[in-house]
Write a protein that holds these residues in place. Structure first.
Motif, PDB file in Angstrom:
ATOM      1  N   TYR A  79       4.072  -1.351   5.938  1.00  9.08           N
ATOM      2  CA  TYR A  79       5.400  -2.008   5.240  1.00  9.08           C
ATOM      3  C   TYR A  79       6.568  -1.103   5.445  1.00  9.08           C
ATOM      4  CZ  TYR A  79       8.301  -4.170   1.788  1.00  9.08           C
ATOM      5  OH  TYR A  79       9.181  -4.756   1.031  1.00  9.08           O
ATOM      6  N   ARG A  80       6.313   0.357   5.173  1.00  6.80           N
ATOM      7  CA  ARG A  80       7.426   1.249   5.323  1.00  6.80           C
ATOM      8  C   ARG A  80       8.121   1.441   6.436  1.00  6.80           C
ATOM      9  NH1 ARG A  80       3.955   4.134   1.460  1.00  6.80           N
ATOM     10  NH2 ARG A  80       3.474   5.512   3.084  1.00  6.80           N
ATOM     11  N   ARG A  84      10.146  -5.819   8.119  1.00  9.07           N
ATOM     12  CA  ARG A  84      10.215  -7.190   8.375  1.00  9.07           C
ATOM     13  C   ARG A  84       9.396  -7.477   9.885  1.00  9.07           C
ATOM     14  NH1 ARG A  84      16.452  -9.424   7.476  1.00  9.07           N
ATOM     15  NH2 ARG A  84      16.725  -8.797   5.189  1.00  9.07           N
ATOM     16  N   MET A  86       6.749  -6.176  10.545  1.00 12.49           N
ATOM     17  CA  MET A  86       5.165  -5.976  10.269  1.00 12.49           C
ATOM     18  C   MET A  86       4.577  -7.435  10.689  1.00 12.49           C
ATOM     19  SD  MET A  86       3.054  -4.450   6.997  1.00 12.49           S
ATOM     20  CE  MET A  86       3.326  -5.902   5.854  1.00 12.49           C
ATOM     21  N   HIS A 107       2.931  -5.151  -0.775  1.00  8.20           N
ATOM     22  CA  HIS A 107       3.350  -4.749   0.349  1.00  8.20           C
ATOM     23  C   HIS A 107       3.268  -5.450   1.613  1.00  8.20           C
ATOM     24  CE1 HIS A 107       3.228  -1.423  -2.390  1.00  8.20           C
ATOM     25  NE2 HIS A 107       4.509  -1.051  -1.799  1.00  8.20           N
ATOM     26  N   GLY A 108       2.914  -6.856   1.401  1.00 11.55           N
ATOM     27  CA  GLY A 108       3.021  -7.884   2.771  1.00 11.55           C
ATOM     28  C   GLY A 108       1.765  -8.101   3.323  1.00 11.55           C
ATOM     29  N   SER A 202      10.811 -12.885   3.764  1.00 15.10           N
ATOM     30  CA  SER A 202      11.059 -11.283   3.254  1.00 15.10           C
ATOM     31  C   SER A 202      12.630 -11.304   3.124  1.00 15.10           C
ATOM     32  CB  SER A 202      10.755 -10.191   4.413  1.00 15.10           C
ATOM     33  OG  SER A 202       9.426 -10.229   4.659  1.00 15.10           O
ATOM     34  N   ARG A 211       8.908  -9.896  -5.148  1.00 10.00           N
ATOM     35  CA  ARG A 211       8.104  -8.957  -4.115  1.00 10.00           C
ATOM     36  C   ARG A 211       7.155  -9.853  -3.412  1.00 10.00           C
ATOM     37  NH1 ARG A 211       6.042  -3.523  -7.022  1.00 10.00           N
ATOM     38  NH2 ARG A 211       5.434  -5.312  -8.575  1.00 10.00           N
TER      39      ARG A 211
END
Length: 228
Positions: A79-80, A84, A86, A107-108, A202, A211
């Motif tokens: 994620y970091r 977007r 990912m 975190h997605g 996102s 989130r």
């Protein structure tokens, strides 16, 4: 109402037992993140790219399978670094940890299977489903997420949600989302890819200052988080 989440019960098991069945599987770019090099045998027919290096994950991958002891940490790293871009993420956790489930979805992550509860043979179907932008959950993971959402301090909003910051397309996506349409169905409706819809979501979450999908839906329906 339709849903984009599949709870994988123990009897929902499909084995790929013949060459013909293996040949019928879709061709997907799958990054299997495994720090110790272990690979679930059931995923072999999908020919995943096994790596212990998260930097080897590509934005063009159809799905990432995080197969490790603490998979949420891998999801956070992706994620970091990719944001977007990912790809859809299927967590294949070796043991159940409720906090890990919540952190991964925050975190997605798209899907979460607990392999001590759900047989590994379910991974093929879950990987294909996740690549389509839909979610698969082991029952214990679904319960952990439900409890987390129910504990979230949401209260009825005194004013209607201002969606002025959302583009017309983003508002249309939210309207479809709250009526139970899946990411894949939304993509087909607008003739987009599932990744484009996830990117739009996102952006929507960032604008609504939430989130995850459940919080966005609650806000869209007239609820907002209480101040701490």
């Amino acid at each position: 109402m339709k849903t984009d989440t599949t709870v994988v019960e123990h009897d929902q098991v499909c084995l790929v037992s013949t060459a013909e069945e293996a040949a019928a599987l879709p061709s997907l770019s799958i990054a299997l993140v495994s720090h110790d090099g272990a690979q679930p045998p059931s995923l072999t027919p999908l020919r995943p790219r096994v790596t212990g290096n998260l930097s080897a994950v590509r934005a063009t991958d159809d799905v990432v399978v995080c197969y490790s002891e603490r998979p949420a940490a891998d999801v956070m790293h992706l994620y970091r670094t990719l944001g977007r871009d990912m790809p859809a993420v299927l967590v294949a956790a070796r043991e159940f940890d409720a906090q890990d489930v919540v952190a991964a979805f925050d975190h997605g992550a798209t899907s979460y299977l607990v392999l001590s509860q759900t047989p590994e043979v379910c991974l093929v179907g879950a990987a294909i489903t996740t690549a389509r932008g839909e979610s698969c959950l082991s029952p214990v993971a679904a319960t952990a997420l439900l409890r987390h959402v129910l504990r979230a301090p949401f209260a009825a909003s005194t004013e209607p949600l201002s969606s002025g910051d959302l583009t017309p397309r983003e508002r249309q996506i939210m309207e479809l989302l709250v009526t139970g349409h899946t990411v894949l169905e939304i993509a087909e409706h607008f003739t987009l890819t599932s990744k484009t819809v996830r990117n739009n979501l996102s952006t929507i979450y960032a604008k609504l200052q939430v989130r995850r999908q459940s919080e966005a839906i609650l806000m869209w329906l007239g609820y907002q988080p209480q101040s701490a």
